[in-house]
Write a protein that holds these residues in place. Sequence first.
Motif, PDB file in Angstrom:
ATOM      1  N   LEU A 268       0.725  -1.167   0.084  1.00 57.48           N
ATOM      2  CA  LEU A 268       0.121  -0.057  -0.016  1.00 57.48           C
ATOM      3  C   LEU A 268       0.801   1.134  -0.102  1.00 57.48           C
ATOM      4  O   LEU A 268       1.686   1.446   0.895  1.00 57.48           O
ATOM      5  CB  LEU A 268      -0.967   0.150   1.279  1.00 57.48           C
ATOM      6  CG  LEU A 268      -1.759  -1.229   1.461  1.00 57.48           C
ATOM      7  CD1 LEU A 268      -2.638  -1.088   2.622  1.00 57.48           C
ATOM      8  CD2 LEU A 268      -2.835  -1.272   0.221  1.00 57.48           C
ATOM      9  N   ASP A 269       0.914   1.982  -0.830  1.00 55.68           N
ATOM     10  CA  ASP A 269       1.724   3.297  -1.053  1.00 55.68           C
ATOM     11  C   ASP A 269       1.260   4.181   0.145  1.00 55.68           C
ATOM     12  O   ASP A 269       0.021   4.607   0.098  1.00 55.68           O
ATOM     13  CB  ASP A 269       1.417   3.901  -2.482  1.00 55.68           C
ATOM     14  CG  ASP A 269       2.403   5.194  -2.616  1.00 55.68           C
ATOM     15  OD1 ASP A 269       2.263   6.310  -1.845  1.00 55.68           O
ATOM     16  OD2 ASP A 269       3.298   5.142  -3.412  1.00 55.68           O
ATOM     17  N   PRO A 270       2.017   4.515   0.798  1.00 56.08           N
ATOM     18  CA  PRO A 270       1.766   5.240   1.964  1.00 56.08           C
ATOM     19  C   PRO A 270       1.267   6.859   1.843  1.00 56.08           C
ATOM     20  O   PRO A 270       0.319   7.571   2.624  1.00 56.08           O
ATOM     21  CB  PRO A 270       2.955   5.430   2.968  1.00 56.08           C
ATOM     22  CG  PRO A 270       4.077   5.337   1.911  1.00 56.08           C
ATOM     23  CD  PRO A 270       3.538   4.274   0.882  1.00 56.08           C
ATOM     24  N   THR A 271       1.403   7.328   0.454  1.00 54.26           N
ATOM     25  CA  THR A 271       1.130   8.600   0.137  1.00 54.26           C
ATOM     26  C   THR A 271      -0.236   8.669  -0.610  1.00 54.26           C
ATOM     27  O   THR A 271      -1.091   9.359  -0.355  1.00 54.26           O
ATOM     28  CB  THR A 271       2.114   9.207  -0.661  1.00 54.26           C
ATOM     29  OG1 THR A 271       3.236   9.358  -0.162  1.00 54.26           O
ATOM     30  CG2 THR A 271       1.813  10.677  -0.947  1.00 54.26           C
ATOM     31  N   THR A 272      -0.340   8.000  -1.764  1.00 51.20           N
ATOM     32  CA  THR A 272      -1.514   7.532  -2.499  1.00 51.20           C
ATOM     33  C   THR A 272      -2.470   6.544  -2.206  1.00 51.20           C
ATOM     34  O   THR A 272      -3.513   6.436  -2.704  1.00 51.20           O
ATOM     35  CB  THR A 272      -0.952   7.469  -3.886  1.00 51.20           C
ATOM     36  OG1 THR A 272      -0.361   6.090  -4.158  1.00 51.20           O
ATOM     37  CG2 THR A 272       0.034   8.374  -4.353  1.00 51.20           C
ATOM     38  N   GLY A 273      -2.054   5.673  -1.463  1.00 47.44           N
ATOM     39  CA  GLY A 273      -2.999   4.501  -1.109  1.00 47.44           C
ATOM     40  C   GLY A 273      -3.183   3.652  -2.131  1.00 47.44           C
ATOM     41  O   GLY A 273      -3.823   2.518  -1.771  1.00 47.44           O
ATOM     42  N   GLU A 274      -2.107   3.604  -3.173  1.00 45.18           N
ATOM     43  CA  GLU A 274      -2.261   2.908  -4.280  1.00 45.18           C
ATOM     44  C   GLU A 274      -1.836   1.187  -3.755  1.00 45.18           C
ATOM     45  O   GLU A 274      -0.893   0.912  -2.904  1.00 45.18           O
ATOM     46  CB  GLU A 274      -1.404   3.025  -5.372  1.00 45.18           C
ATOM     47  CG  GLU A 274      -1.493   2.082  -6.432  1.00 45.18           C
ATOM     48  CD  GLU A 274      -0.339   2.372  -7.501  1.00 45.18           C
ATOM     49  OE1 GLU A 274      -0.171   1.831  -8.662  1.00 45.18           O
ATOM     50  OE2 GLU A 274       0.625   3.449  -7.239  1.00 45.18           O
ATOM     51  N   ARG A 275      -2.711   0.227  -4.141  1.00 44.35           N
ATOM     52  CA  ARG A 275      -2.488  -1.031  -3.727  1.00 44.35           C
ATOM     53  C   ARG A 275      -2.006  -1.813  -4.752  1.00 44.35           C
ATOM     54  O   ARG A 275      -2.597  -1.956  -5.954  1.00 44.35           O
ATOM     55  CB  ARG A 275      -4.048  -1.647  -3.236  1.00 44.35           C
ATOM     56  CG  ARG A 275      -3.845  -3.051  -2.777  1.00 44.35           C
ATOM     57  CD  ARG A 275      -5.474  -3.412  -2.488  1.00 44.35           C
ATOM     58  NE  ARG A 275      -5.530  -4.783  -2.183  1.00 44.35           N
ATOM     59  CZ  ARG A 275      -5.787  -5.907  -3.221  1.00 44.35           C
ATOM     60  NH1 ARG A 275      -5.623  -5.360  -4.342  1.00 44.35           N
ATOM     61  NH2 ARG A 275      -5.766  -6.959  -2.880  1.00 44.35           N
ATOM     62  N   LYS A 276      -0.912  -2.567  -4.581  1.00 43.59           N
ATOM     63  CA  LYS A 276      -0.625  -3.740  -5.659  1.00 43.59           C
ATOM     64  C   LYS A 276      -0.420  -5.029  -5.054  1.00 43.59           C
ATOM     65  O   LYS A 276       0.088  -5.161  -3.891  1.00 43.59           O
ATOM     66  CB  LYS A 276       0.841  -3.136  -6.132  1.00 43.59           C
ATOM     67  CG  LYS A 276       0.867  -1.906  -7.059  1.00 43.59           C
ATOM     68  CD  LYS A 276       2.193  -1.565  -7.546  1.00 43.59           C
ATOM     69  CE  LYS A 276       2.034  -0.405  -8.384  1.00 43.59           C
ATOM     70  NZ  LYS A 276       3.651  -0.090  -8.849  1.00 43.59           N
ATOM     71  N   THR A 277      -0.786  -6.114  -5.808  1.00 40.65           N
ATOM     72  CA  THR A 277      -0.602  -7.433  -5.491  1.00 40.65           C
ATOM     73  C   THR A 277       0.621  -8.054  -6.094  1.00 40.65           C
ATOM     74  O   THR A 277       1.207  -7.809  -7.320  1.00 40.65           O
ATOM     75  CB  THR A 277      -1.681  -8.176  -6.118  1.00 40.65           C
ATOM     76  OG1 THR A 277      -2.889  -7.632  -5.499  1.00 40.65           O
ATOM     77  CG2 THR A 277      -1.626  -9.688  -5.554  1.00 40.65           C
TER      78      THR A 277
END
Length: 426
Positions: free
Chosen positions: A262-271
């Motif tokens: 989880l990107d701490p800035t954008t919240g983007e989630r990657k598997t």
Amino acid sequence: MASRKPFEQLAKFAADQCRQVVGYQPMKLPSKFDNIVVAMSSGVDSSVAAAMFSSFPNARGIYMQNWTETNSAREQCHERDWKDVQKVGAHLNIPVEKVNFEQDYWLDVFEPMLRDYEQGVTPNPDIGCNRFIKFGKLRSHLDVTFGAGNYWLVTGHYSRVLQTQARASGSDSWHLLRAFYAPKDQSYYLSQVPSAALPALCLPMGVLTKPEVREIANDIGLPTAHKPDSQGICFVANSQHGKISRFLEQYIPSHAGEIVTLDPTTGERKTWGRHTGLWNYTIGQKVGISMPQGDPRYQGAWFVADKRVDTNEIVICRGRDNPCLYKNRVVLKDFSPLGSLSEIKDVIKQHLADGAILIQHRSLQEPVKASSCTWETTRAGESRLSVVLEQRQRAIAPGQYCTIYQKERILGSGTILTSDEVETHI
């Protein structure tokens, strides 16, 4: 030291001024004709504890069989342990007895542990074993045999049970404290022992160092003098299963899920991969997952930052010292006080300001000062203890026990429910 008999050595160490704790009487020892029962595991510590009282006419050893696996390496280990206890008993000329508490262990320790793992938390069954078996079922067994209050229970734990010096009112009380020898202190593992057990509990290792224990064992030729210390959870250590995860997969179904960032800035989630079950992981654990090392954003080792039970996800972060692994508040449930809860609350309130209230969320860690302790009640009526720490701590794992100390004294412990980061004004 070789010229002294084991009990004389113990009495000498117990009376040693440098091993005393301010505000407490010297360690109280059994009298010659008391009933003395030594819980013997076959290790050198409990063997030396038995040697301390082997000259007493009513001393005996007891070995607890808490786990059996048919035709397994661990079962063979149990048999070796029992044979070692018998050898020590013969060497010391004291009777030894084996008792079977397997059913109690299964119901009170093992099944709750499995439920905790299935719920995604990391339990500590060794603390449960001390609470429910060694200082629960065993004491009940001895109460029937000797009568409640008519015997001493002796163990090889590195901790101390001391009586406070009488106050002006003439009253005093029994407390559980850290061991004199800090590198082997086991008070964390005894933090759930019932207060009622303390007046008749003797922990001779509490005033000794490990080298002194080994020297005593060598001096009197104990068969276990050179036996290595046991490591790990009692029913897994030295077994054919090796790691705990390989053992648990026999009992817990695997529910695969995603490993994500989880990107701490954008919240983007990657598997980035799949896991075989939340119970295989604990907070702060290094994850063996292939990341694109050619990209500077993903180079290096990755660690478990969170376990999300609701989505069955493992959240990972880069770097052992990633800030997301550090928290400064821990919330405990099911707090068990060593003493009356009102008295424990008063002690905490009285000593918070002077920095004497400390916590440990794992054994043998450097104690951490608490800056505040707040008791809360949920809408369901459950009690919670929220502790804010002066220093952020790495990898506080839900399910583990957190022990509260007032300097050397254990005040009690509870199970870690959550940990987070809060703003402090210290």
